[in-house]
Design a protein around this motif. Structure first.
Motif, mmCIF file in Angstrom:
data_model
loop_
_atom_site.group_PDB
_atom_site.id
_atom_site.type_symbol
_atom_site.label_atom_id
_atom_site.label_comp_id
_atom_site.label_asym_id
_atom_site.label_seq_id
_atom_site.Cartn_x
_atom_site.Cartn_y
_atom_site.Cartn_z
ATOM 1 N N ASP A 185 9.166 -0.271 -6.913
ATOM 2 C CA ASP A 185 9.872 0.750 -7.703
ATOM 3 C C ASP A 185 9.179 2.101 -7.579
ATOM 4 O OD1 ASP A 185 11.752 -1.128 -8.592
ATOM 5 O OD2 ASP A 185 10.566 -1.619 -10.382
ATOM 6 N N THR A 186 7.855 2.087 -7.555
ATOM 7 C CA THR A 186 7.083 3.325 -7.405
ATOM 8 C C THR A 186 7.417 3.991 -6.070
ATOM 9 O OG1 THR A 186 5.293 2.479 -8.791
ATOM 10 C CG2 THR A 186 4.737 4.277 -7.283
ATOM 11 N N LEU A 187 7.473 3.207 -5.012
ATOM 12 C CA LEU A 187 7.802 3.758 -3.696
ATOM 13 C C LEU A 187 9.244 4.262 -3.650
ATOM 14 C CD1 LEU A 187 5.992 1.128 -1.468
ATOM 15 C CD2 LEU A 187 5.325 3.520 -1.812
ATOM 16 N N ASP A 188 10.157 3.520 -4.250
ATOM 17 C CA ASP A 188 11.565 3.932 -4.259
ATOM 18 C C ASP A 188 11.756 5.256 -4.985
ATOM 19 O OD1 ASP A 188 12.117 1.571 -2.917
ATOM 20 O OD2 ASP A 188 12.982 0.565 -4.669
ATOM 21 N N ALA A 189 10.929 5.523 -6.006
ATOM 22 C CA ALA A 189 11.055 6.747 -6.803
ATOM 23 C C ALA A 189 10.319 7.935 -6.193
ATOM 24 C CB ALA A 189 10.529 6.486 -8.219
ATOM 25 N N ALA A 190 9.537 7.702 -5.159
ATOM 26 C CA ALA A 190 8.722 8.768 -4.561
ATOM 27 C C ALA A 190 9.566 9.717 -3.720
ATOM 28 C CB ALA A 190 7.622 8.156 -3.692
ATOM 29 N N ASP A 191 9.124 10.963 -3.665
ATOM 30 C CA ASP A 191 9.707 11.942 -2.744
ATOM 31 C C ASP A 191 9.057 11.839 -1.371
ATOM 32 O OD1 ASP A 191 11.406 13.308 -4.702
ATOM 33 O OD2 ASP A 191 9.509 14.000 -5.577
ATOM 34 N N ALA A 192 7.797 11.403 -1.359
ATOM 35 C CA ALA A 192 7.045 11.248 -0.114
ATOM 36 C C ALA A 192 6.193 9.989 -0.188
ATOM 37 C CB ALA A 192 6.157 12.466 0.142
ATOM 38 N N ILE A 193 6.091 9.301 0.947
ATOM 39 C CA ILE A 193 5.250 8.107 1.061
ATOM 40 C C ILE A 193 4.289 8.339 2.214
ATOM 41 C CG2 ILE A 193 5.182 5.634 1.518
ATOM 42 C CD1 ILE A 193 8.073 5.491 0.385
ATOM 43 N N ILE A 194 2.990 8.329 1.890
ATOM 44 C CA ILE A 194 1.942 8.465 2.899
ATOM 45 C C ILE A 194 1.324 7.081 3.075
ATOM 46 C CG2 ILE A 194 -0.151 9.662 3.595
ATOM 47 C CD1 ILE A 194 0.556 11.832 1.491
ATOM 48 N N MET A 195 1.357 6.578 4.296
ATOM 49 C CA MET A 195 0.908 5.217 4.580
ATOM 50 C C MET A 195 -0.472 5.224 5.216
ATOM 51 S SD MET A 195 4.502 3.832 6.160
ATOM 52 C CE MET A 195 5.099 5.397 6.811
ATOM 53 N N GLY A 196 -1.297 4.242 4.837
ATOM 54 C CA GLY A 196 -2.629 4.131 5.413
ATOM 55 C C GLY A 196 -3.011 2.698 5.701
ATOM 56 N N SER A 197 -3.679 2.519 6.825
ATOM 57 C CA SER A 197 -4.176 1.201 7.213
ATOM 58 C C SER A 197 -5.371 1.386 8.129
ATOM 59 C CB SER A 197 -3.096 0.416 7.960
ATOM 60 O OG SER A 197 -3.623 -0.788 8.515
ATOM 61 N N PRO A 198 -6.341 0.476 8.066
ATOM 62 C CA PRO A 198 -7.372 0.496 9.100
ATOM 63 C C PRO A 198 -6.733 0.112 10.428
ATOM 64 C CG PRO A 198 -7.588 -1.476 7.741
ATOM 65 C CD PRO A 198 -6.514 -0.629 7.119
ATOM 66 N N THR A 199 -7.355 0.514 11.507
ATOM 67 C CA THR A 199 -6.924 0.063 12.827
ATOM 68 C C THR A 199 -7.735 -1.173 13.170
ATOM 69 O OG1 THR A 199 -6.278 2.266 13.559
ATOM 70 C CG2 THR A 199 -6.798 0.663 15.278
ATOM 71 N N TYR A 200 -7.045 -2.297 13.245
ATOM 72 C CA TYR A 200 -7.647 -3.566 13.635
ATOM 73 C C TYR A 200 -6.991 -4.018 14.928
ATOM 74 C CZ TYR A 200 -9.457 -4.189 8.830
ATOM 75 O OH TYR A 200 -10.112 -4.056 7.638
ATOM 76 N N MET A 201 -7.762 -4.262 15.953
ATOM 77 C CA MET A 201 -7.255 -4.781 17.212
ATOM 78 C C MET A 201 -6.080 -3.949 17.742
ATOM 79 S SD MET A 201 -9.531 -7.007 17.532
ATOM 80 C CE MET A 201 -9.050 -7.714 19.081
ATOM 81 N N GLY A 202 -6.170 -2.632 17.569
ATOM 82 C CA GLY A 202 -5.189 -1.721 18.133
ATOM 83 C C GLY A 202 -3.909 -1.554 17.344
ATOM 84 N N SER A 203 -3.906 -1.947 16.078
ATOM 85 C CA SER A 203 -2.698 -1.787 15.261
ATOM 86 C C SER A 203 -3.079 -1.818 13.785
ATOM 87 C CB SER A 203 -1.687 -2.900 15.574
ATOM 88 O OG SER A 203 -0.436 -2.605 14.978
ATOM 89 N N VAL A 204 -2.065 -1.837 12.941
ATOM 90 C CA VAL A 204 -2.295 -1.929 11.503
ATOM 91 C C VAL A 204 -2.867 -3.302 11.157
ATOM 92 C CG1 VAL A 204 -0.461 -0.276 10.911
ATOM 93 C CG2 VAL A 204 0.092 -2.714 11.084
ATOM 94 N N SER A 205 -3.464 -3.408 9.994
ATOM 95 C CA SER A 205 -3.962 -4.702 9.513
ATOM 96 C C SER A 205 -2.772 -5.631 9.246
ATOM 97 C CB SER A 205 -4.758 -4.508 8.218
ATOM 98 O OG SER A 205 -3.908 -4.037 7.173
ATOM 99 N N TRP A 206 -3.021 -6.942 9.236
ATOM 100 C CA TRP A 206 -1.922 -7.878 8.966
ATOM 101 C C TRP A 206 -1.385 -7.665 7.561
ATOM 102 C CZ3 TRP A 206 -1.699 -11.265 4.989
ATOM 103 C CH2 TRP A 206 -2.895 -11.725 4.415
ATOM 104 N N GLN A 207 -2.242 -7.222 6.641
ATOM 105 C CA GLN A 207 -1.775 -6.975 5.271
ATOM 106 C C GLN A 207 -0.768 -5.829 5.249
ATOM 107 O OE1 GLN A 207 -4.969 -7.398 6.225
ATOM 108 N NE2 GLN A 207 -6.032 -8.744 4.782
ATOM 109 N N PHE A 208 -1.055 -4.769 6.024
ATOM 110 C CA PHE A 208 -0.106 -3.660 6.091
ATOM 111 C C PHE A 208 1.180 -4.109 6.779
ATOM 112 C CE2 PHE A 208 2.049 0.027 7.625
ATOM 113 C CZ PHE A 208 1.921 0.929 6.583
ATOM 114 N N LYS A 209 1.050 -4.930 7.828
ATOM 115 C CA LYS A 209 2.235 -5.428 8.534
ATOM 116 C C LYS A 209 3.107 -6.263 7.598
ATOM 117 C CE LYS A 209 4.739 -6.382 12.239
ATOM 118 N NZ LYS A 209 6.133 -6.304 11.879
ATOM 119 N N LYS A 210 2.492 -7.054 6.742
ATOM 120 C CA LYS A 210 3.264 -7.840 5.772
ATOM 121 C C LYS A 210 4.038 -6.902 4.852
ATOM 122 C CE LYS A 210 2.848 -11.238 2.068
ATOM 123 N NZ LYS A 210 1.929 -12.071 1.271
ATOM 124 N N PHE A 211 3.379 -5.844 4.382
ATOM 125 C CA PHE A 211 4.053 -4.832 3.564
ATOM 126 C C PHE A 211 5.220 -4.214 4.343
ATOM 127 C CE2 PHE A 211 4.200 -0.168 3.461
ATOM 128 C CZ PHE A 211 4.857 0.023 2.243
#
Length: 184
Positions: free
Chosen positions: A45-71
């Motif tokens: 709901d917080t994301l749906d109400a936002a005007d802007a979404i800034i995303m962050g993830s560590p770079t693991y093995m050349g991509s986002v973390s699996w936790q970010f990928k699940k999101f």
């Protein structure tokens, strides 16, 4: 006033420090993706109400973390309803290597934003790429797609370079300024 949310996963605290710097610059709310790849109650709901979404993830093995990928995969529900269409989007990452394939991580976030019909904001900073440049200068790692930082694999989050954190803060300011223009 714009509502900006920084949604991020951090494995060892480095990306969290970046998220805090970005949020400081953007006057944004922090939303943490937990170790199981989930958002807290009310997170969607917080994301749906936002005007802007800034995303962050560590770079693991050349991509986002699996936790970010699940999101990212779970965001198919707001995608189906087009809840994030025309929102401002941006991204940031950190890895141990100077390069570390951080651009691949930003490209993953960019692709996610494009899938949602969002509007991507670039770094907007000139590079520190002269002979006189120092490792602690703003945008020393020279990213145009989003904010990036480098933390040695044996350094704790408290050891992050002030120049990388200032780059992240300035990135947050830029996203806030662009969001305000679109909201006007």
């Amino acid at each position: 006033m714009s509502k900006i949310v920084v949604v991020y996963h951090s494995g060892y605290g480095h990306t969290q420090r970046m998220a805090q710097a970005v949020a400081q610059g953007a006057d944004a709310e922090l939303l943490t993706i937990d170790a199981d790849g989930n958002l807290p109650d009310g997170g969607w709901d917080t994301l749906d109400a936002a005007d802007a979404i800034i995303m962050g993830s560590p770079t693991y093995m050349g991509s986002v973390s699996w936790q970010f990928k699940k999101f990212a995969d779970a965001s198919s529900k707001p995608w189906f309803a087009q809840k994030w269409k025309d929102k401002i989007a941006a991204g940031f990452t950190n890895s141990a290597g100077m390069n570390g394939d951080k651009l691949a991580t930003l490209n993953t976030m960019f692709t996610l934003a494009m899938q949602h019909g969002m509007i991507w904001v670039s770094q907007g900073l000139m590079p520190s790429n002269t002979k006189g440049a120092q490792r602690n200068d703003v945008n020393y790692l020279v990213s145009y797609s989003g904010a990036i930082a480098q933390s040695p694999s044996d350094a704790g989050a408290q050891d992050m370079l002030p120049g990388d954190l200032e780059t992240a803060r300035l990135f947050g300011e830029r996203v806030a300024a662009v969001t305000a223009k679109f909201k006007a």
